[in-house]
Design an enzyme around this catalytic site. Sequence first.
Site, PDB file in Angstrom:
ATOM      1  N   CYS A  14       0.838  -1.189   0.000  1.00  0.00           N
ATOM      2  CA  CYS A  14       0.000   0.000   0.000  1.00  0.00           C
ATOM      3  C   CYS A  14       0.874   1.241   0.000  1.00  0.00           C
ATOM      4  O   CYS A  14       2.107   1.164  -0.019  1.00  0.00           O
ATOM      5  CB  CYS A  14      -0.933   0.014   1.208  1.00  0.00           C
ATOM      6  SG  CYS A  14      -0.046   0.155   2.783  1.00  0.00           S
ATOM      7  N   CYS A  17       3.493   1.387   2.714  1.00  0.00           N
ATOM      8  CA  CYS A  17       4.683   0.575   2.451  1.00  0.00           C
ATOM      9  C   CYS A  17       5.652   1.316   1.534  1.00  0.00           C
ATOM     10  O   CYS A  17       6.871   1.275   1.731  1.00  0.00           O
ATOM     11  CB  CYS A  17       4.291  -0.750   1.805  1.00  0.00           C
ATOM     12  SG  CYS A  17       3.267  -1.806   2.842  1.00  0.00           S
ATOM     13  N   ASP A 433      10.941  27.361 -31.397  1.00  0.00           N
ATOM     14  CA  ASP A 433      12.032  27.779 -32.270  1.00  0.00           C
ATOM     15  C   ASP A 433      11.497  27.650 -33.700  1.00  0.00           C
ATOM     16  O   ASP A 433      10.601  26.844 -33.949  1.00  0.00           O
ATOM     17  CB  ASP A 433      13.245  26.872 -32.051  1.00  0.00           C
ATOM     18  CG  ASP A 433      14.344  27.136 -33.064  1.00  0.00           C
ATOM     19  OD1 ASP A 433      14.801  28.282 -33.139  1.00  0.00           O
ATOM     20  OD2 ASP A 433      14.716  26.189 -33.780  1.00  0.00           O
ATOM     21  N   ASP A 640      15.006  22.043 -31.462  1.00  0.00           N
ATOM     22  CA  ASP A 640      15.633  20.844 -32.011  1.00  0.00           C
ATOM     23  C   ASP A 640      17.146  20.949 -32.127  1.00  0.00           C
ATOM     24  O   ASP A 640      17.818  19.957 -32.408  1.00  0.00           O
ATOM     25  CB  ASP A 640      15.057  20.527 -33.403  1.00  0.00           C
ATOM     26  CG  ASP A 640      15.505  21.543 -34.447  1.00  0.00           C
ATOM     27  OD1 ASP A 640      15.694  22.724 -34.086  1.00  0.00           O
ATOM     28  OD2 ASP A 640      15.658  21.153 -35.609  1.00  0.00           O
ATOM     29  N   ASP A 644      19.304  25.562 -29.039  1.00  0.00           N
ATOM     30  CA  ASP A 644      18.062  25.614 -28.254  1.00  0.00           C
ATOM     31  C   ASP A 644      18.241  25.014 -26.855  1.00  0.00           C
ATOM     32  O   ASP A 644      17.338  25.136 -26.015  1.00  0.00           O
ATOM     33  CB  ASP A 644      16.938  24.852 -28.972  1.00  0.00           C
ATOM     34  CG  ASP A 644      16.579  25.475 -30.308  1.00  0.00           C
ATOM     35  OD1 ASP A 644      16.571  26.710 -30.397  1.00  0.00           O
ATOM     36  OD2 ASP A 644      16.325  24.715 -31.262  1.00  0.00           O
TER      37      ASP A 644
END
Length: 748
Positions: A14, A17, A433, A640, A644
């Site tokens: 649970c 735990c 971008d 990408d 960036d």
Amino acid sequence: MSKVIELTVKGMSCAGCVRSVEKALTSVQGVVSASPDLMSNTATISYTGRVDESLLLKSLADKGYQAALVPKVAVSDEAKVQSIDSANDQDGSDTRLFLLALLLTFPLVGQMVFLPLGLNYSVPPFIQFLLALPVQVFAGARFYKGIWQALRFGQSNMDTLVAIGTSAAFGLSVFILLGDYSEWMSWSSHLAHELYFEASAAVITLVLLGKVLEEKAKEKTNKALESLIQLQPLNATVIRDGKQLTVPAAKVAADDRVIVRPGDVVPVDGVIDKGTSQIDEAMITGEAMPVIKHIGDAVIGGTVNGEGVLHLAPTTLGTSSRLSLIIEQVKKARITKPRIQKLVDKVSAVFVPAVLLLSLLTFLGWWILGSVSVEVAIINAVTVLVIACPCALGLATPTAIMVGSGQAARMGILVKNADVIEKLSKATTVVFDKTGTLTEGRPEVISTTFPDDKNNEDVLSVVLGLTKDSAHPLSKALIEFIDDKIIPRDFDEITAVPGLGLSATLAGDTYFLGSERYMQQASVQLDFYQDFVEANNACGASLVWVARKIGNAENNNAATVICGFALQDQIKSQSLETVQALKAQGISVVMLSGDQQLAAQKVAEQLAIEKVVGNLLPEDKLAYLKELHQQNEIVVMVGDGINDAPALAGADVGLAMGDGSDVAINTADASLIQSNPYLVYKTIRAGQVIHDKIAHNLIGAFVYNVIGLPLAASGLLSPVLAGLAMALSSVTVMASSLSLYSSLKRID
């Protein structure tokens, strides 16, 4: 840099735990963080320096949990590890115990059917005892073991509630039974109806039913991850030392040539160096239609080859492959906790002690103030204990994250951790971008200018020498434009200036290649080329200039233009739809670019983006994001390229496009397998859907207790009904999480 160890942990049942395991592991010196996973019974530990692995195991053993190290394995062995994890339901012991308990409990509960009919037929008291005893002792042994371990270390968990509650009902019944020997074997005994053996046995049986159903549901929630693991083929056909061999896919070497026959699964990431075919990438990218691949195109391991024979040069191998990255990110996402779950953990830490106190107050209230028998007071207190089991709380978050992140991966969206999901759900601004995200990132030269028409080939040789090792899209476009017959110059040293261009030296002269801003920094005059600039700015082209500073000139600061290029990039077909979809969600869209302002403005106008800023260096993009943060915006940055990376790291969520640089992908919080901008919209919507599901699960689990506990304390529920409700709450949470499969598929 932190390192990672993974353990298998037995005994977690649970939310309490999970918190106990986390505290035990983080108490070991050197451990930075620990993330237990109730779904797979594992724990991932991040540490710095050195950590004694035996201390980790001992720390868990001291808390009553059995743990073992998970060996580091190759991708092809992942399926074996996952099958061990997903099958970790104690070899079906819960199922066997449930069936035993059900068989013995059925006669005890069945006798209650006769009462509404006015028939006083009941199982004799002593037979009730004989039926309930094995349920309590054998089927309930796991709860006694759990409470003993918890009490030894001053803790409490679900086992505490079940063990105390059923023991109280069973013990009370034994006490009543021993008080009257006269009707022990009577089939119409009034004593039989004063016993609560059916309550204690039914609660244990129902809790075990809940455990069995949880395990079945866990298997379903792991299907997304297992299906990704199973995409990896075991073997590959390679040409090695002139011979064709079949080797394990994990053993493919970088200098092998991999042969992929029609219908075969591509065994490794690679680049085609011979052949043409169609590749079915649906299982990796979500793209329904096969994609035509030619020489020089990249293919992803786990995709399916079409009708052609392909020869591949491997690129990424083993645990570095794209499929391995997907698997690891899905696994990582399921063990991290969003902030909403961390709040739940704090509540769970005091939940069980609070329930024990409420149960005691219920007993005292009914016995002292309610003027009822001690038997009724005990049963009401037992009902409080039974209905409060926090199983649903422990399953609410990990099940939703597991299903959600797994299905998102099948859609081509890789999320690194659960905090990203929460931030995506609250995003207010998306910053794009320009090049490679909203545009194709494959610009073409549309016009040129050469001051000295006599030396064009010499100038192009210089340009080719400067760009031949650059990965920038503009450099690639220049290389494609220049005739293959031209031989590149060999420069002494080439220096990349992020966001601006390149510089190099040759025979004492210095050369510059880059943007107008770079030329200004190098004191290059462009006034003579205004007609060229204005004509190409009008159509939104990007301008690249090449200048030379002669080393022995009288004015060493003077550099002159030797050529100029106008390049134009095509807008991606999905970009306009993406911007419109984001705006429809009430999300602001911004475009930033290192390109000239006029070129960026032209693209923004076509996409109906009102906020656009050009001529930005990497640090300028990061500064712009800081301004947005000061305005309390939750920012998703989409990029990408290497330039960036600072902005991706500085955003609330950095999102890297699929064919972006490794630096961008590694820096980002999430990445897209395809370079499709519409996936940005889908990523945000997926974050919203998954986060909403987590919230619904947690609220449902809390509401269940908020409603159930007062009913139990007021005596309106029996222990049997409480046990049934407790089991159903866990199953309801699991079913709710599984519904994410269809919810995410409906995102369009």
